[in-house]
Design a protein around this motif. Structure first.
Motif, short mmCIF file in Angstrom:
data_model
loop_
_atom_site.label_atom_id
_atom_site.label_comp_id
_atom_site.label_asym_id
_atom_site.label_seq_id
_atom_site.Cartn_x
_atom_site.Cartn_y
_atom_site.Cartn_z
N MET A 23 0.83 -1.21 0.00
CA MET A 23 0.00 0.00 0.00
C MET A 23 0.86 1.26 0.00
SD MET A 23 -3.31 -0.48 2.50
CE MET A 23 -3.84 1.19 2.11
N GLN A 24 1.89 1.26 0.83
CA GLN A 24 2.76 2.43 0.94
C GLN A 24 3.40 2.76 -0.40
OE1 GLN A 24 3.27 4.48 3.57
NE2 GLN A 24 4.72 5.74 2.41
N LEU A 25 3.90 1.76 -1.08
CA LEU A 25 4.56 1.98 -2.36
C LEU A 25 3.55 2.35 -3.45
CD1 LEU A 25 7.13 -0.96 -2.28
CD2 LEU A 25 7.62 1.48 -2.04
N ALA A 26 2.42 1.66 -3.46
CA ALA A 26 1.42 1.92 -4.51
C ALA A 26 0.83 3.32 -4.41
CB ALA A 26 0.31 0.88 -4.44
N LEU A 27 0.69 3.83 -3.19
CA LEU A 27 0.09 5.14 -3.01
C LEU A 27 1.12 6.27 -2.96
CD1 LEU A 27 -2.68 4.43 -0.33
CD2 LEU A 27 -3.01 4.86 -2.76
N HIS A 28 2.26 6.02 -2.31
CA HIS A 28 3.13 7.13 -1.96
C HIS A 28 4.54 7.06 -2.52
CE1 HIS A 28 -0.05 8.36 0.76
NE2 HIS A 28 -0.03 7.19 1.35
N ASP A 29 4.86 6.06 -3.33
CA ASP A 29 6.17 6.03 -3.97
C ASP A 29 6.38 7.34 -4.73
OD1 ASP A 29 8.58 4.27 -4.99
OD2 ASP A 29 7.71 5.21 -6.78
N ARG A 30 7.49 8.01 -4.50
CA ARG A 30 7.70 9.35 -5.06
C ARG A 30 7.86 9.32 -6.58
NH1 ARG A 30 8.28 13.55 -1.73
NH2 ARG A 30 8.56 13.15 0.50
N GLN A 31 8.23 8.18 -7.12
CA GLN A 31 8.42 8.09 -8.56
C GLN A 31 7.14 7.65 -9.28
OE1 GLN A 31 11.86 5.81 -9.85
NE2 GLN A 31 10.81 5.19 -11.74
N ASP A 32 6.49 6.61 -8.76
CA ASP A 32 5.36 6.02 -9.48
C ASP A 32 4.11 5.85 -8.63
OD1 ASP A 32 6.74 5.50 -11.99
OD2 ASP A 32 7.89 3.99 -10.88
N GLY A 33 4.10 6.36 -7.39
CA GLY A 33 2.94 6.19 -6.53
C GLY A 33 1.73 6.96 -7.02
N TYR A 34 0.55 6.50 -6.64
CA TYR A 34 -0.70 7.08 -7.14
C TYR A 34 -0.79 8.58 -6.86
CZ TYR A 34 -5.73 7.78 -7.72
OH TYR A 34 -6.96 8.25 -8.12
N TYR A 35 -0.51 8.99 -5.62
CA TYR A 35 -0.67 10.40 -5.28
C TYR A 35 0.45 11.27 -5.87
CZ TYR A 35 -4.49 9.14 -2.22
OH TYR A 35 -5.68 8.67 -1.74
N ALA A 36 1.57 10.65 -6.21
CA ALA A 36 2.66 11.41 -6.79
C ALA A 36 2.47 11.64 -8.29
CB ALA A 36 3.99 10.69 -6.55
N THR A 37 1.71 10.79 -8.95
CA THR A 37 1.68 10.84 -10.41
C THR A 37 0.31 11.07 -11.02
OG1 THR A 37 1.39 8.42 -10.53
CG2 THR A 37 3.64 9.27 -10.55
N ARG A 38 -0.75 10.59 -10.40
CA ARG A 38 -2.06 10.70 -11.05
C ARG A 38 -3.19 10.80 -10.02
NH1 ARG A 38 0.38 6.06 -12.35
NH2 ARG A 38 0.58 6.60 -14.54
N PRO A 39 -3.17 11.86 -9.20
CA PRO A 39 -4.25 12.01 -8.22
C PRO A 39 -5.60 12.08 -8.90
CG PRO A 39 -3.03 14.06 -8.49
CD PRO A 39 -2.26 13.00 -9.22
N GLY A 40 -6.51 11.16 -8.54
CA GLY A 40 -7.75 11.02 -9.29
C GLY A 40 -8.99 11.56 -8.63
N LEU A 41 -8.83 12.53 -7.72
CA LEU A 41 -10.02 13.10 -7.11
C LEU A 41 -10.94 13.64 -8.18
CD1 LEU A 41 -7.64 13.41 -4.89
CD2 LEU A 41 -9.24 14.94 -3.77
N GLY A 42 -12.20 13.26 -8.10
CA GLY A 42 -13.16 13.68 -9.11
C GLY A 42 -13.20 12.75 -10.31
N GLN A 43 -12.27 11.78 -10.36
CA GLN A 43 -12.23 10.83 -11.47
C GLN A 43 -12.34 9.41 -10.95
OE1 GLN A 43 -8.70 11.68 -13.82
NE2 GLN A 43 -8.90 13.86 -13.38
N ASP A 44 -11.36 8.99 -10.14
CA ASP A 44 -11.38 7.63 -9.61
C ASP A 44 -12.30 7.54 -8.39
OD1 ASP A 44 -9.59 6.77 -11.54
OD2 ASP A 44 -7.86 7.31 -10.32
#
Length: 351
Positions: A23-44
């Motif tokens: 979870m930590q890597l998938a959400l917060h990895d600075r290179q490829d994490g979800y919040y670092a690259t494609r925050p989907g508020l309003g979409q996901d």
């Protein structure tokens, strides 16, 4: 190389990883994490502030009320954890500046706890007039009176998962299947029963980030400055969550292992454990109570009536959006509000 490829290589090298590490890597990895690259508020996914402006406006009134109840200190920190696209804070401060007047505006220092550069850009764009400061973690916020708000922040804290296996417990891990793809499994070694586990439970999740959060708040409170920390999120109040890990993409639920870093991950919050941790640390806990009752207690119905009267052409849409926030069959019951406070303050509004 995608995050999924990197995870496969990591597991090939060092063996299966705990679900919390995934979870930590998938959400917060600075290179490829979800919040670092494609925050989907309003979409996901759609949050309460994006559903209706009533949510943020009532939070703004709550902040002013609690600042006044603290004695209206001439300097205080207003902090938001996980501000997203800053919709909540934009609505909150628009209302707070009206209700609190110049004294409130002059006393407030706004700090946003946000690690994502992409989201910080969006927050600066919306909140430039309020001169926001940024921090990576709560401990970086200077001492002094503080009011903290966080909507749908706790559910993103990584969770360790444990499953009963015979007479013992094993930690849930992410490893590789026969084809070399990511797969859930159980660690080889047995563990002691996790904190807060009911004997009859077959699985349980533990968010260790709750311990860190409570410790930070308790440290601040021990300094003597008044403190309120309001959290709104979803999860049970009478039991520890089991296996609640979910992933969302474009509004649809998908497998958490499908595309790490490209989908939002979430778990239910263990409000019972949060309350126990906070009380043990010397904080005063109010709630949890349902989001619907909390918002109604802050005047949701009166504010909704004002908006409908002022915008008759859009009255139905405004009503339906706000109704989602308080309807027990929608967000009103599933979402909970809880406030962690320093000692000696009046009971916070809305509870």
């Amino acid at each position: 190389m995608t995050l999924k490829d990197r995870l496969v290589r990591l597991i090939e090298t060092g063996g299966p990883i705990p679900v919390s590490t995934f979870m930590q890597l998938a959400l917060h990895d600075r290179q490829d994490g979800y919040y670092a690259t494609r925050p989907g508020l309003g979409q996901d996914f759609i949050t309460a502030p994006e559903t209706s402006q009533v949510f943020g406006e009532l939070i703004g009134l709550w902040v002013v009320h609690e600042w006044q109840a603290m004695g209206a200190p001439d300097a205080f920190h207003l902090v938001e954890m996980g501000p997203g696209r800053a919709v909540l804070m934009q609505d909150a401060l628009r209302m707070a500046y009206v209700a609190g007047g110049p004294d409130f505006a002059n006393a407030m220092t706004l700090t946003l706890i946000e690690a994502s550069p992409h989201l910080r850009d969006a927050q600066v764009e919306r909140l430039a007039a309020y001169e926001p400061q940024f921090a990576d973690q709560l401990s970086e916020v200077p001492t002094g009176p503080m009011i903290l708000v966080a909507n749908e922040y706790l559910d993103c804290l990584p969770a360790r998962q444990f499953r009963r296996d015979g007479t013992g417990w094993r930690e849930c891990v992410v490893g590789l299947d026969a084809e070399g793809g990511l797969a859930f499994g159980l660690a080889a070694d047995e563990r002691t029963a996790p904190d807060g586990t009911a004997e009859a439970a077959g699985s349980v999740e533990v968010q260790t980030g709750l311990d860190v959060l409570v410790a930070d708040l308790a440290t601040r409170a021990s300094g003597g400055a008044p403190l309120h920390a309001l959290f709104v999120d979803y999860g049970p109040v009478d039991r520890a969550p089991g296996d609640s890990l979910r992933a969302f993409s474009a509004g649809q639920q998908v497998s958490p292992l499908h595309a790490p870093g490209e989908t939002d991950l979430t778990v239910d919050v263990d409000f019972g454990r949060l309350k126990r941790l906070a009380e043990a640390a010397g904080l005063v806990v109010t709630g949890p109570t349902s989001q619907g009752l909390f918002l109604l207690g802050l005047g949701a119905q009166a504010r909704l009536n004002q908006l409908v009267k002022a915008n008759e052409d859009d009255a139905e849409a405004i009503f339906n959006a706000a109704q989602r926030l308080i309807d027990p069959k929608d967000m009103g019951e599933r979402f909970k509000a809880i406030c962690l406070s320093s000692k000696g303050l009046p009971k916070p509004a809305g509870f």
